[in-house]
Design a protein around this motif. Structure first.
Motif, mmCIF file in Angstrom:
data_model
loop_
_atom_site.group_PDB
_atom_site.id
_atom_site.type_symbol
_atom_site.label_atom_id
_atom_site.label_comp_id
_atom_site.label_asym_id
_atom_site.label_seq_id
_atom_site.Cartn_x
_atom_site.Cartn_y
_atom_site.Cartn_z
ATOM 1 N N ASN A 95 0.841 -1.191 0.000
ATOM 2 C CA ASN A 95 0.000 0.000 0.000
ATOM 3 C C ASN A 95 0.880 1.246 0.000
ATOM 4 O OD1 ASN A 95 -2.349 1.522 0.120
ATOM 5 N ND2 ASN A 95 -2.956 0.808 2.136
ATOM 6 N N ARG A 96 0.370 2.340 -0.510
ATOM 7 C CA ARG A 96 1.056 3.616 -0.352
ATOM 8 C C ARG A 96 0.937 4.021 1.102
ATOM 9 N NH1 ARG A 96 -0.269 8.385 -3.309
ATOM 10 N NH2 ARG A 96 1.933 8.800 -3.100
ATOM 11 N N SER A 97 1.955 4.624 1.656
ATOM 12 C CA SER A 97 1.923 4.990 3.072
ATOM 13 C C SER A 97 0.835 6.013 3.365
ATOM 14 C CB SER A 97 3.283 5.515 3.523
ATOM 15 O OG SER A 97 3.658 6.648 2.755
ATOM 16 N N SER A 98 0.423 6.793 2.376
ATOM 17 C CA SER A 98 -0.595 7.814 2.601
ATOM 18 C C SER A 98 -2.025 7.275 2.462
ATOM 19 C CB SER A 98 -0.401 8.974 1.618
ATOM 20 O OG SER A 98 -0.543 8.516 0.286
ATOM 21 N N ASN A 99 -2.218 6.100 1.896
ATOM 22 C CA ASN A 99 -3.576 5.594 1.666
ATOM 23 C C ASN A 99 -4.404 5.427 2.946
ATOM 24 O OD1 ASN A 99 -4.393 5.513 -0.978
ATOM 25 N ND2 ASN A 99 -3.577 3.493 -1.379
ATOM 26 N N PRO A 100 -3.878 4.839 4.010
ATOM 27 C CA PRO A 100 -4.708 4.709 5.210
ATOM 28 C C PRO A 100 -5.086 6.053 5.826
ATOM 29 C CG PRO A 100 -2.903 3.150 5.283
ATOM 30 C CD PRO A 100 -2.630 4.072 4.129
#
Length: 178
Positions: A95-100
């Motif tokens: 996942n991209r670190s910013s997605n959550p």
């Protein structure tokens, strides 16, 4: 020159202006993947707020009405991309670190594993999808071109005296067995 590892656009997306994954910086480990098309990732909370009253029988049996089931499953976001690599490598999807924090999107399996024999398989040509669950209150629309995840090529080791099944991959998600 022999090809070692890389990305190609799957046939169905050849004319859809898909971008091959790239590393965002010179020292980035992961290749950024983009969504190949708009895709709605529904909120899992819709089920809880939409139909709070389930019949007693259904609760006892752990059965949800069919209309609720669609909100309790992962959403597959297509990339239009396939990856080729050596037989002792795999592509790890993260996942991209910013997605959550920004979009409330999680990969339900933590990471995805793309094996070398997934490339050009009969069922889907090796098309890579990112699997998401939306834990946010609102649905999230992933738009074509949004960066949705990363892929990192990784080597792997095999055990001494390993026993391989001898099977060839025939499909996509879950196709290697149970």
């Amino acid at each position: 020159m022999t090809k070692k590892r890389g990305f190609e656009i799957v046939t169905a997306y050849q004319d859809k202006a898909i971008q091959l994954p790239i590393r965002a910086t010179n020292h980035a480990a992961g290749y950024d993947f983009e969504a190949a098309e708009d895709c709605l990732v529904p909120s899992i909370w819709k089920v809880l707020f939409k139909n709070r009253k389930l019949e007693t029988e259904q609760q006892a049996e752990g059965v949800l009405p069919e209309e609720n089931r669609k909100h309790l499953k992962s959403t597959l976001v297509p990339t239009g991309i396939k990856a080729y690599m050596g037989e002792d490598e795999y592509l790890q999807l993260a996942n991209r670190s910013s997605n959550p924090i920004k979009n409330q999107l999680l990969l339900p399996n933590g990471v995805g594993i793309i094996d070398a024999d997934y490339y050009n398989n009969e069922a889907n040509e090796g098309h890579i999808y990112f699997q998401f669950v939306n834990y946010g209150i609102k649905d999230h629309l992933v738009k074509k071109g949004d960066r949705i995840g990363q892929g990192i090529f990784m080597p792997f080791l095999k055990a001494d005296n390993e026993r391989a099944s001898g099977k060839n991959r025939m499909g996509g998600f879950g196709s290697s067995g149970r």
